[in-house]
Motif scaffolding. Structure first.
Motif, mmCIF file in Angstrom:
data_model
loop_
_atom_site.group_PDB
_atom_site.id
_atom_site.type_symbol
_atom_site.label_atom_id
_atom_site.label_comp_id
_atom_site.label_asym_id
_atom_site.label_seq_id
_atom_site.Cartn_x
_atom_site.Cartn_y
_atom_site.Cartn_z
ATOM 1 N N ARG A 16 0.857 -1.183 0.000
ATOM 2 C CA ARG A 16 0.000 0.000 0.000
ATOM 3 C C ARG A 16 0.894 1.235 0.000
ATOM 4 O O ARG A 16 2.028 1.193 0.485
ATOM 5 C CB ARG A 16 -0.905 0.044 1.238
ATOM 6 N N PRO A 17 0.399 2.386 -0.486
ATOM 7 C CA PRO A 17 1.226 3.602 -0.522
ATOM 8 C C PRO A 17 1.720 4.041 0.858
ATOM 9 O O PRO A 17 2.768 4.663 0.971
ATOM 10 C CB PRO A 17 0.291 4.659 -1.121
ATOM 11 N N TRP A 18 1.001 3.724 1.894
ATOM 12 C CA TRP A 18 1.382 4.140 3.252
ATOM 13 C C TRP A 18 2.297 3.142 3.952
ATOM 14 O O TRP A 18 2.668 3.348 5.102
ATOM 15 C CB TRP A 18 0.138 4.429 4.091
ATOM 16 N N LEU A 19 2.687 2.081 3.251
ATOM 17 C CA LEU A 19 3.679 1.149 3.791
ATOM 18 C C LEU A 19 5.063 1.525 3.271
ATOM 19 O O LEU A 19 5.226 1.839 2.095
ATOM 20 C CB LEU A 19 3.365 -0.285 3.367
ATOM 21 N N GLU A 81 3.796 10.175 7.433
ATOM 22 C CA GLU A 81 3.150 11.324 6.786
ATOM 23 C C GLU A 81 1.893 10.904 6.034
ATOM 24 O O GLU A 81 0.950 11.675 5.897
ATOM 25 C CB GLU A 81 4.115 12.009 5.810
ATOM 26 N N ALA A 82 1.865 9.683 5.540
ATOM 27 C CA ALA A 82 0.713 9.189 4.788
ATOM 28 C C ALA A 82 -0.444 8.799 5.698
ATOM 29 O O ALA A 82 -1.560 8.615 5.226
ATOM 30 C CB ALA A 82 1.129 7.990 3.935
ATOM 31 N N LEU A 83 -0.184 8.698 6.999
ATOM 32 C CA LEU A 83 -1.226 8.288 7.944
ATOM 33 C C LEU A 83 -1.654 9.398 8.883
ATOM 34 O O LEU A 83 -2.602 9.250 9.640
ATOM 35 C CB LEU A 83 -0.731 7.100 8.785
ATOM 36 N N ALA A 84 -0.981 10.534 8.852
ATOM 37 C CA ALA A 84 -1.270 11.616 9.797
ATOM 38 C C ALA A 84 -2.701 12.123 9.674
ATOM 39 O O ALA A 84 -3.314 12.513 10.663
ATOM 40 C CB ALA A 84 -0.284 12.760 9.613
ATOM 41 N N ASP A 85 -3.243 12.112 8.463
ATOM 42 C CA ASP A 85 -4.596 12.623 8.252
ATOM 43 C C ASP A 85 -5.660 11.537 8.278
ATOM 44 O O ASP A 85 -6.827 11.794 7.979
ATOM 45 C CB ASP A 85 -4.676 13.369 6.918
ATOM 46 N N ALA A 86 -5.275 10.313 8.615
ATOM 47 C CA ALA A 86 -6.242 9.220 8.693
ATOM 48 C C ALA A 86 -7.212 9.494 9.839
ATOM 49 O O ALA A 86 -6.957 10.309 10.724
ATOM 50 C CB ALA A 86 -5.528 7.890 8.912
ATOM 51 N N LYS A 92 -4.950 2.391 10.119
ATOM 52 C CA LYS A 92 -5.441 1.890 8.834
ATOM 53 C C LYS A 92 -6.104 0.546 9.059
ATOM 54 O O LYS A 92 -5.644 -0.262 9.868
ATOM 55 C CB LYS A 92 -4.304 1.711 7.824
ATOM 56 N N THR A 93 -7.175 0.305 8.332
ATOM 57 C CA THR A 93 -7.837 -0.990 8.333
ATOM 58 C C THR A 93 -7.689 -1.570 6.935
ATOM 59 O O THR A 93 -7.984 -0.889 5.950
ATOM 60 C CB THR A 93 -9.323 -0.853 8.707
#
Length: 103
Positions: A16-19, A81-86, A92-93
């Motif tokens: 995934r892009p956030w990995l 940085e890809a998860l800060a706005d989750a 992430k699920t």
């Protein structure tokens, strides 16, 4: 389902892009031989550094598949940085699908 053939995958790759890097999850050998397919839904929680701080299996079609995901989840590294706005932050699920290839 029928038995797995020689070309059946021995693992599932989660990318995934956030990995930070893809993660390989090994298909449990006996389930692969038996042709057992299914999925596992897991919620992953990280800190601001991208380190895994917790996870929870939310759903699984087979306990052996859930065990495979649990044993691999420690190898997940995240791009914070890809998860800060989750929503919620740094969470992430995902659904991991285990599929046996057929001839």
């Amino acid at each position: 389902r029928g038995r797995a053939n020689a070309s059946a995958p021995s693992s599932v790759v989660v990318d995934r892009p956030w990995l930070a890097a893809p993660v390989e999850i090994f298909y449990p050998h006996q389930l692969l031989i038996d042709g057992t397919e299914g999925h596992v839904v897991v919620r992953l929680r990280t800190n601001a550094l991208g380190e895994l701080v917790g996870f929870e299996v939310l759903e699984s079609t087979h306990p052996g598949l859930a065990a495979a995901v649990r044993s691999s989840v420690g190898r997940f590294r995240f791009v914070p940085e890809a998860l800060a706005d989750a929503d919620p932050p740094y969470t992430k699920t995902i659904q991991v699908n285990f599929v046996v290839a057929e001839d």
